[in-house]
Enzyme design. Structure first.
Site, PDB file in Angstrom:
ATOM      1  N   ARG A 157      -6.811 -33.068  23.942  1.00 20.04           N
ATOM      2  CA  ARG A 157      -8.215 -33.309  23.590  1.00 20.04           C
ATOM      3  C   ARG A 157      -8.607 -32.515  22.350  1.00 20.04           C
ATOM      4  O   ARG A 157      -9.255 -33.036  21.435  1.00 20.04           O
ATOM      5  CB  ARG A 157      -9.111 -32.935  24.776  1.00 20.04           C
ATOM      6  CG  ARG A 157      -9.074 -33.956  25.899  1.00 20.04           C
ATOM      7  CD  ARG A 157      -9.831 -33.500  27.128  1.00 20.04           C
ATOM      8  NE  ARG A 157      -9.920 -34.593  28.111  1.00 20.04           N
ATOM      9  CZ  ARG A 157     -10.144 -34.418  29.397  1.00 20.04           C
ATOM     10  NH1 ARG A 157     -10.315 -33.186  29.881  1.00 20.04           N
ATOM     11  NH2 ARG A 157     -10.217 -35.457  30.215  1.00 20.04           N
ATOM     12  N   HIS A 181      -8.309 -24.608  34.002  1.00 18.00           N
ATOM     13  CA  HIS A 181      -8.708 -25.966  33.612  1.00 18.00           C
ATOM     14  C   HIS A 181     -10.187 -26.122  33.923  1.00 18.00           C
ATOM     15  O   HIS A 181     -10.585 -26.591  34.973  1.00 18.00           O
ATOM     16  CB  HIS A 181      -7.880 -26.975  34.406  1.00 18.00           C
ATOM     17  CG  HIS A 181      -8.063 -28.388  33.965  1.00 18.00           C
ATOM     18  ND1 HIS A 181      -8.070 -28.779  32.646  1.00 18.00           N
ATOM     19  CD2 HIS A 181      -8.241 -29.532  34.690  1.00 18.00           C
ATOM     20  CE1 HIS A 181      -8.229 -30.093  32.577  1.00 18.00           C
ATOM     21  NE2 HIS A 181      -8.342 -30.569  33.803  1.00 18.00           N
TER      22      HIS A 181
END
Length: 317
Positions: A157, A181
């Protein structure tokens, strides 16, 4: 139990939702092995498996794939990817999923220990760093044979956002995201580059501003949330599936790729008995090496905050 003519590696996918189904399709496209797609929803697993199988004459890929709700069918799997669990809805954090998904992982882990104790296990279920620790505790598999998929996706990303801002090919961008995460992940700017030119140098050249990089870092942290808010009825699945398959490929084909993953730490980075996102090398022996980078004071502070959050989340599992 249905017999399979194993032509290659046996890969079990536990969970046949959006991510599980996409992983199954990618495995077939890349000819990585035979697939068992398992789900408590027997019809969903069998339907997706049949749909993928029927595409094979067009895609010209071989190998077996079938759906099931019977854990006995994962027996002697070489690798297992776990995606089962409830997914986020708008307004939910990954952490809101803990109690339900821990119970799901516990059942899965028990069956993996029973039927495929030698498998390499990749956990995708959120909240990731909690679920991968639950998998480790309840399956009793060696720590080098269990990893969580997080950093590969987060790094992808970040790389995508950098590439779009600079108007360069995504193939030119390398980046590295560590930590948990979630909202306190750590994108390492000084380890990110475009065709070998560091982000810091690109800032000096006037190609991107420090403020824009900071904005991209924050967007990366909220990347999953952004997609959830747009979809409204689910979460990301194309990029997570690609990320998991990259890790799987490195294991099955002994590629020894260095990838940021949630791995079990035994003192590395000053962390004990937790799964945290760090660079690791994945090969035929699973996690073959944990790469311990020297973090700056600021990076270390963010990393430790991320670790503290994970510790709080795993306290009750």
């Amino acid at each position: 139990m249905r017999d399979m003519m194993i032509q290659s590696k046996k890969i079990a996918l536990i969970g046949s939702g959006n991510i599980g189904g996409m992983i199954a399709y990618l495995i077939r496209l890349k000819n990585l092995g035979d697939v068992v797609l398992l789900d408590i929803n027997d019809g969903m697993a069998k339907g997706k498996a049949l749909d993928i199988a029927e595409s094979s004459p067009i895609g010209k890929y071989n190998g077996e794939i079938f759906g099931t709700n019977n854990y006995a069918d994962i027996e002697n799997a070489d690798a297992i990817i776990v995606t089962a669990g409830i997914t986020r809805k708008p307004g939910m954090s990954r952490d809101d999923l803990i109690s339900t998904n821990v119970n799901i992982i516990k059942e899965i882990a028990t069956n993996i220990a029973k039927y495929a104790p030698n498998a390499f296990v990749i956990v995708v279920t959120n909240p990731l760093d909690v679920m991968v620790l639950a998998m480790y505790r309840y399956s009793h598999l060696p720590s080098n044979m269990i990893v969580g998929m997080a950093g590969v996706l987060d790094s992808a990303r970040f790389s995508y956002f950098i590439a779009k801002e600079l108007n360069v090919s995504v193939e030119s961008v390398d980046s590295l995201v560590l930590g948990g995460h979630g909202d306190i992940m750590l994108p390492l700017i000084r380890y990110s580059s475009v065709s070998g030119v560091s982000i810091a140098d690109l800032i000096k050249l006037g190609m991107i501003t420090h403020d824009k990089v900071t904005e991209i870092v924050e967007r990366t942290r909220k990347g999953g949330e952004e997609i959830v808010s747009l979809l409204k009825t689910g979460s990301a699945y194309y990029a997570p599936a690609e990320s998991a398959v990259l890790m799987l490929d490195s294991y099955l084909n002994d590629k020894k790729l260095m990838l940021p993953c949630s791995a079990y730490l035994k003192g590395e980075y000053g962390v004990h008995d937790l799964f945290v996102g760090v660079p690791i090398i994945i090969g035929k022996n699973g996690v073959e090496k944990i790469v311990e980078l020297q973090l700056t004071e600021e990076e270390n502070s963010i990393f430790n905050n991320s670790v503290a959050l994970i510790q709080n989340l795993v306290a009750n599992i």
